[in-house]
Design an enzyme around this catalytic site. Sequence first.
Site, PDB file in Angstrom:
ATOM      1  CG  ASP A  59      -1.799   1.222   1.294  1.00  0.00           C
ATOM      2  OD1 ASP A  59      -1.569   2.182   0.514  1.00  0.00           O
ATOM      3  OD2 ASP A  59      -2.720   1.241   2.138  1.00  0.00           O
ATOM      4  CG  ASP A 131      -5.074   7.918   3.569  1.00  0.00           C
ATOM      5  OD1 ASP A 131      -6.024   7.510   2.875  1.00  0.00           O
ATOM      6  OD2 ASP A 131      -4.270   8.767   3.173  1.00  0.00           O
ATOM      7  CG  HIS A 174      -5.038  11.872  11.160  1.00  0.00           C
ATOM      8  ND1 HIS A 174      -5.320  13.157  10.756  1.00  0.00           N
ATOM      9  CD2 HIS A 174      -3.705  11.700  10.939  1.00  0.00           C
ATOM     10  CE1 HIS A 174      -4.213  13.724  10.304  1.00  0.00           C
ATOM     11  NE2 HIS A 174      -3.215  12.861  10.415  1.00  0.00           N
ATOM     12  CG  ASP A 211       1.267  15.543  12.351  1.00  0.00           C
ATOM     13  OD1 ASP A 211       1.926  14.545  12.684  1.00  0.00           O
ATOM     14  OD2 ASP A 211       0.693  15.653  11.243  1.00  0.00           O
ATOM     15  CG  HIS A 213      -0.871  14.947   7.976  1.00  0.00           C
ATOM     16  ND1 HIS A 213       0.331  14.384   8.348  1.00  0.00           N
ATOM     17  CD2 HIS A 213      -0.993  14.753   6.634  1.00  0.00           C
ATOM     18  CE1 HIS A 213       0.917  13.863   7.277  1.00  0.00           C
ATOM     19  NE2 HIS A 213       0.140  14.081   6.226  1.00  0.00           N
ATOM     20  CG  ASP A 304       3.885  14.930   9.844  1.00  0.00           C
ATOM     21  OD1 ASP A 304       3.830  15.904  10.627  1.00  0.00           O
ATOM     22  OD2 ASP A 304       2.973  14.088   9.743  1.00  0.00           O
ATOM     23  CE1 TYR A 344       4.303   8.612   9.353  1.00  0.00           C
ATOM     24  CE2 TYR A 344       3.882  10.933   8.881  1.00  0.00           C
ATOM     25  CZ  TYR A 344       3.527   9.747   9.497  1.00  0.00           C
ATOM     26  OH  TYR A 344       2.403   9.691  10.277  1.00  0.00           O
TER      27      TYR A 344
HETATM   28  C1  SS9 Z   1      -1.458  12.082   1.252  1.00  0.00           C
HETATM   29  C2  SS9 Z   1      -1.789  10.789   1.922  1.00  0.00           C
HETATM   30  C3  SS9 Z   1      -1.916  10.995   3.384  1.00  0.00           C
HETATM   31  C4  SS9 Z   1      -2.194   9.804   5.460  1.00  0.00           C
HETATM   32  C5  SS9 Z   1      -1.140  10.435   6.257  1.00  0.00           C
HETATM   33  C6  SS9 Z   1      -1.401  10.311   7.725  1.00  0.00           C
HETATM   34  C7  SS9 Z   1      -0.402  11.013   8.523  1.00  0.00           C
HETATM   35  C8  SS9 Z   1      -0.613  10.902   9.951  1.00  0.00           C
HETATM   36  N1  SS9 Z   1      -0.176  12.077   0.621  1.00  0.00           N
HETATM   37  N2  SS9 Z   1      -1.953   9.803   4.048  1.00  0.00           N
HETATM   38  S1  SS9 Z   1       0.399  11.932  10.924  1.00  0.00           S
HETATM   39 ZN    ZN Z   2       1.060  13.958  10.217  1.00  0.00          ZN
END
Ligand code: SS9
Ligand code: ZN
Length: 706
Positions: A59, A131, A174, A211, A213, A304, A344
């Site tokens: 994935d 995700d 999330h 973060d 996101h 991130d 990451y």
């Molecule tokens: C966009 C896909 C995002 C989820 C990322 C979750 C990060 C948690 N490129 N995918 S900190």
């Molecule tokens: Zn994140």
Amino acid sequence: MISGSLIDRLLTNLSTTCTVLYQKQLPRGKNCSCTEIMKMGTAMIYDEEMTKYKLLWVDPVCKIEVPERLTVSHEALMESGLADRCVSVPVREATDADILLVHSEEYLEAVKKTPYMTLEDLKEFTLKYGDVYFHPNIYHCAKLAAGAALQLVDSVMTGKVRNGMALVRPPGHHSMRSAANGFCVFNNVAIAARYAKQKYGLKRVLIVDWDVHHGQGVQYCFEEDPSVLYFSWHRYEHQKFWPHLPESDYDSVGKDKGAGFNVNVPWNKVGMKNSDYLSVFCHVLLPVAYEFCPDLVLVCAGFDSAIGDPEGEMCASPDIFAHLTHLLMNLAGGKLCAVLEGGYNLTSLPQSVCQTVQTLLGDPAPSPASLHGPCESALESLHCVRAAHKQYWSCLKHAAELPTSEISTKRIKLAEEEESTEKGEEEKSSKEQVWPEPPKRVTPPIRTAVVLPDGVACPDGCERFSSSEDPDAGIVRNLRENFLRDADDDAALTTLSSLIALIEKMEKNEICSGLALVRDVSMAMMCAVQHAATALSRRVLVVCVGDVVVPSADTEDGKTLVVQFSNKESDEQKCKYSIPVCLKKGCSDVSGFMQAVLGLLLPLGYEYDPSLVVLVRMPDSGLCDSVWQQLTGLLQGLAQGHTLVLMQEGEKTCVAPTASSLLGDAAPPLGQLHAPLPEHVEALERLRLRLQADWKLLQTTAPGTG
Ligand code: SS9
Ligand code: ZN
């Protein structure tokens, strides 16, 4: 040196258990009570078990969430010696009751079945959510991750430590009441906030989500709750970036009673830098957080948002997290719990984690890399967020209205950018970011040295300083000729030579900060500034509180930046480097003063990037100790903590609180702030607008939208 009698006193003061458990936390090599020691510790929570799940199928979206994220972070803390300086606290499993503080019973029961599922069942279960991936051991790890956050809250709230960090997987921000999402299973920080409120009766909790996101799970949890203030900045690109939610935008401010308690800062461009991050802290988060006055600060500490991250694509350096951490450490009396979320890039992640933990431990922050002011897109976001919140926070009441092109910032821009995506895409995939490893932060052997008259006791943890060597003949001549009116004032000569020797030791990084009680503050200040700026050729930020004669001749060359707080209307500012901040009704307007510190002094200080801060307090300053401690504490983020505080001889009672702040203790909270005096707000705003041509970090609106 610790004298024999001090060691004796130390040992009598500490109970045996306390000595054994917290020995390595001994902050100051002086006698201190158990509470003192505990106030100083930093907890670190980690358990290898949380590395024991991974993606079991192909994935591309989930492949970045790997066990190594945790192992490299933990190894970096061990190798740097930081782990050894922390109090290691064990994890525990969150109980059903803990998890149900945020999640639904149906969801919990569903996740409970995952350890027994076949690979095929796990894949199918995974497909219900966005995700995220499941693994037979992820439920166990998710309970440990949430439990780690709760252990951290308990350690901080019971006073076992002052603050701490939990290294956990899976992340949490999330996940929603009934859904896993974005690598997250249980919402670790949301659970921790509810738990802290329930168990310790806290009235207000601040959650800072740095973060990259949007932690939509946290937002949904507390949208209607005015007791939890949620702040998040996040890559947004006008909704083009995951999770693509309209409610991640700046105009989602919370609902009903919770209106104003949800602060979203959308980043509409990638490549945001240190300046952009600091600017949002100074002009949005910190003013609102100080007004809110949390009892506890929780950080959704995702990295991130650092350079090199494949998700964030931002350009902030790992050492920015030292500053973000530092800037939060004087809220809530220092009670801060950081819980890992994303991150990451396996190089920038451990670097950022180390910067955060080292700052929690109380080491002075490194000098921030060149700050050239926020970019235009960041300014636009800043402007929109401040406008959206101006009706809820008195610190933002004066903020500019929404740009008239509001609709266009949301929609047309989206369309515009869609056209240009393709070429942008090519650009980004071709370049891998490189950045220098953050230099090792060396903490001087002496944290705070004091120059005090004979009768005044040396505060705990400080070292009494007097120059042992005879001062250089040239220096003595200069002092006699320029500063000492009375040719044989030996006491004054001794004090001034001590100050000079102290400054030299700070420059060599042998001493971090200093505090001096002097008979003539103006003279001492001029002497100190002259030596640092001229003889040592350093940039000096001079911050004066109260009326003091400030040197003006030397400011034009930019070697000194003078910011003077006083209640006297002073003549127009002379140049970019001499800034009178007039609070007509005095510094007793705590909100007005804090507004000036957060929105004016800090950005100026960061942009100027001094190598020494000289902080001068006059007896008529009108500041109460706690505000003074906030000021002193916040300024420690500049010049690697090299601050020299000068106070008038009579101000003996101020020595202990000042020393405490210089030593890195958290300042006491100021209480929920009321509205600043309107005339102070107006004066400060006028000043900020005038100065922002010269000082980019003072800007809060984008050109053409103001
Ligand atoms: C966009 C896909 C995002 C989820 C990322 C979750 C990060 C948690 N490129 N995918 S900190
Ligand atoms: Zn994140």
